[in-house]
Design a protein around this motif. Structure first.
Motif, mmCIF file in Angstrom:
data_model
loop_
_atom_site.group_PDB
_atom_site.id
_atom_site.type_symbol
_atom_site.label_atom_id
_atom_site.label_comp_id
_atom_site.label_asym_id
_atom_site.label_seq_id
_atom_site.Cartn_x
_atom_site.Cartn_y
_atom_site.Cartn_z
ATOM 1 N N LEU A 4 0.824 -1.212 0.000
ATOM 2 C CA LEU A 4 0.000 0.000 0.000
ATOM 3 C C LEU A 4 0.857 1.261 0.000
ATOM 4 N N LEU A 5 1.933 1.241 0.756
ATOM 5 C CA LEU A 5 2.855 2.382 0.737
ATOM 6 C C LEU A 5 3.530 2.520 -0.625
ATOM 7 N N LEU A 8 1.007 4.109 -2.930
ATOM 8 C CA LEU A 8 0.895 5.537 -2.636
ATOM 9 C C LEU A 8 2.100 6.305 -3.185
ATOM 10 N N HIS A 11 1.827 6.547 -6.911
ATOM 11 C CA HIS A 11 0.806 7.518 -7.295
ATOM 12 C C HIS A 11 1.340 8.947 -7.209
ATOM 13 N N PHE A 12 1.981 9.271 -6.112
ATOM 14 C CA PHE A 12 2.548 10.616 -5.966
ATOM 15 C C PHE A 12 3.638 10.870 -7.006
ATOM 16 N N HIS A 41 0.817 6.017 -15.103
ATOM 17 C CA HIS A 41 0.501 5.494 -13.769
ATOM 18 C C HIS A 41 0.712 3.991 -13.711
ATOM 19 N N ILE A 65 -6.633 1.320 -10.340
ATOM 20 C CA ILE A 65 -6.084 2.666 -10.156
ATOM 21 C C ILE A 65 -5.815 3.328 -11.509
#
Length: 70
Positions: A4-5, A8, A11-12, A41, A65
């Motif tokens: 999950l990290l 994230l 994504h950033f 992405h 996503i």
């Protein structure tokens, strides 16, 4: 490592580092600009989630996503 990290972080990285102003403008004018952004992405997520690619749920999360960027 936490997937999950990693998601994230990917994504950033894809949204802020790999999306200059010209790409943001491109997305507003053309639908394939959004497709290009979604592909960026997806590619970044594949790189960031490389240790987890054996999990079917990782592929499903990446697809959802990437599709959410349309």
């Amino acid at each position: 490592m936490n997937p999950l990290l990693n998601l994230l972080a990917a994504h950033f990285f894809a949204d802020f580092t790999l999306q200059p102003q010209w790409l943001a403008n491109f997305k507003k004018r053309y639908w394939w600009g959004v497709l290009f952004h979604a592909f960026i992405h997806f590619a970044v997520m594949v790189i960031f989630l490389a240790p987890f690619l054996k999990w079917p749920s990782a592929w499903m999360a990446m697809a959802l996503i990437a599709l959410s960027h349309f």
